[in-house]
Write a protein that holds these residues in place. Structure first.
Motif, mmCIF file in Angstrom:
data_model
loop_
_atom_site.group_PDB
_atom_site.id
_atom_site.type_symbol
_atom_site.label_atom_id
_atom_site.label_comp_id
_atom_site.label_asym_id
_atom_site.label_seq_id
_atom_site.Cartn_x
_atom_site.Cartn_y
_atom_site.Cartn_z
ATOM 1 N N ALA A 108 42.171 22.196 5.745
ATOM 2 C CA ALA A 108 42.037 23.459 6.475
ATOM 3 C C ALA A 108 40.617 23.575 6.992
ATOM 4 N N LEU A 109 40.468 24.076 8.212
ATOM 5 C CA LEU A 109 39.133 24.380 8.729
ATOM 6 C C LEU A 109 39.217 25.463 9.796
ATOM 7 N N ALA A 110 38.057 26.112 10.014
ATOM 8 C CA ALA A 110 38.017 27.218 10.970
ATOM 9 C C ALA A 110 38.251 26.691 12.378
ATOM 10 N N GLU A 111 38.958 27.466 13.181
ATOM 11 C CA GLU A 111 39.270 27.026 14.553
ATOM 12 C C GLU A 111 38.015 26.874 15.410
ATOM 13 N N THR A 112 36.918 27.546 14.997
ATOM 14 C CA THR A 112 35.672 27.473 15.769
ATOM 15 C C THR A 112 34.851 26.228 15.448
#
Ligand SMILES: NC(=O)c1ccc[n+]([C@@H]2O[C@H](COP(=O)([O-])OP(=O)(O)OC[C@H]3O[C@@H](n4cnc5c(N)ncnc54)[C@H](OP(=O)(O)O)[C@@H]3O)[C@@H](O)[C@H]2O)c1
Length: 321
Positions: A108-112
């Motif tokens: 999982a990682l931030a879309e930014t």
């Protein structure tokens, strides 16, 4: 899900394949089903903690992030409720230098963060190795302010960083002299090098040419040996610290004068860089060199190979779900 974890720093054998909970994406995060990843020198450096300084980022006594892996390509499995840039089913690639986690079935990682949809025509295996070497190369090339018509030498032109550097520098319109082993002369020419020096036959520091920029992408030379080959305001950058970490203090020292300089840029990556590399890939200006492909279960063998310092380009890992 299955993931390779390490609970302590050390040799490749500290890596263990375990069953761990699947990450749950936060509101601003995407959950990626990882289809391909890589084992690279960054993974190896952080796992071995060969340079003590890396522990200030990854945990002083033991790894803060137990799952390694920075490069990834895969499919968006789900999204947090605030995500707007990606949708379930998108094929993506990226580089997670903050929390890692690509040596797992899901991450999982931030879309930014440094993530984008994969370049048109690219497979997951081709997209996974797009960013580690190229973002280091890009950072150093930008620091050296490479321009069209300049004369550049790339030592270690067959590594992940060097092979990306040759292609990006050619894209910028500079002339490239690449240094590599006999077996890779043709490969390096195919990447666009104008001239090739075979380091088994000739010491590149003995050439009578001069360069605006010498990029030692494998850290095997020194500023002292390369200085006579630099133009008056020539730039030298190495990917290694050098003997007694001389490249750090030489960067400070040479910054005081107006002549030849050693730079030691701190690498960074942004979403804009990912988009830039994607454009180069889609227009055929950059294609990562793939040395070999291993299965997910073979990560320890892949790691040992990468640590030999002899890979040509990148080592890709495929994950079959
Ligand atoms: N500490 C970290 O976190 C970190 C992260 C990334 C990179 N780095 C450093 O950056 C460097 C490059 O990494 P990489 O992944 O691009 O490459 P790499 O996997 O280390 O490969 C280096 C390439 O350089 C060639 N080479 C070996 N000895 C050479 C020599 N004496 N002269 C010229 N070429 C030589 C090798 O091929 P042939 O000999 O077959 O031509 C190989 O293709 C490494 O030194 C690595 O430690 C460090």
């Amino acid at each position: 899900m299955k993931a390779w974890i390490h609970t302590k720093y050390g040799p490749p054998e500290v890596l263990q394949l375990k069953e761990v909970p699947k990450p749950r994406p936060k509101d601003n995060e995407v959950l990626v089903k990882v289809k391909a990843t890589t084992v690279n020198r960054t993974d190896c450096g952080l796992r071995s903690a060969e340079y003590f300084i890396s522990r200030f980022f990854t945990g002083l006594l033991k790894p803060k992030y137990q799952i390694q892996g920075n490069e990834f390509a895969g499919v968006i499995e789900s999204t947090g409720k605030a995500v707007t840039q990606f949708a379930v089913g998108d094929n993506v690639f990226g580089y997670n230098e903050k929390t890692f986690g690509a040596h797992a079935e899901y991450m999982a990682l931030a879309e930014t963060e440094a993530i984008a949809t994969i370049p048109a025509g690219y497979t997951f295996e081709e997209a996974a190795p797009l960013l580690e070497g190229s973002h280091y190369a890009l950072c150093d090339i930008r620091a050296a302010k490479v321009e069209s018509g300049q004369n550049v030498l790339v030592n270690g032109a067959t590594g992940a960083i060097g092979s990306a550097a040759v292609q990006i520098i050619k894209h910028l319109g500079a002339r490239v002299t690449a240094v590599c082993n006999t077996k890779n002369v043709e490969l390096v020419k195919s990447l666009g090098a104008d001239e090739v020096i075979d380091y088994t036959q000739q010491d590149f520091t003995k050439t009578n040419q001069v360069f605006d920029f010498i990029f030692d992408a494998v850290g095997k030379s020194s500023f002292g040996a390369c200085k006579p080959l630099l133009t008056k305001k020539g730039i030298y950058i190495s990917t290694e610290l050098g003997k007694n970490a001389e490249n750090v203090w030489l960067a400070l020292l040479t910054s005081l004068g107006g002549g030849k300089k050693l730079l030691f840029p701190i690498p960074t990556i942004s979403k804009n860089d990912v988009v830039f590399i994607k454009q180069l890939a889609e227009t055929g200006k950059f294609k990562p060199v793939i040395d070999s492909t291993y299965t997910f279960e073979q990560i320890v063998s892949a790691t040992k190979y990468v640590e030999s310092g002899q890979k040509t380009g990148n080592v890709v890992i495929t994950i079959h779900h």
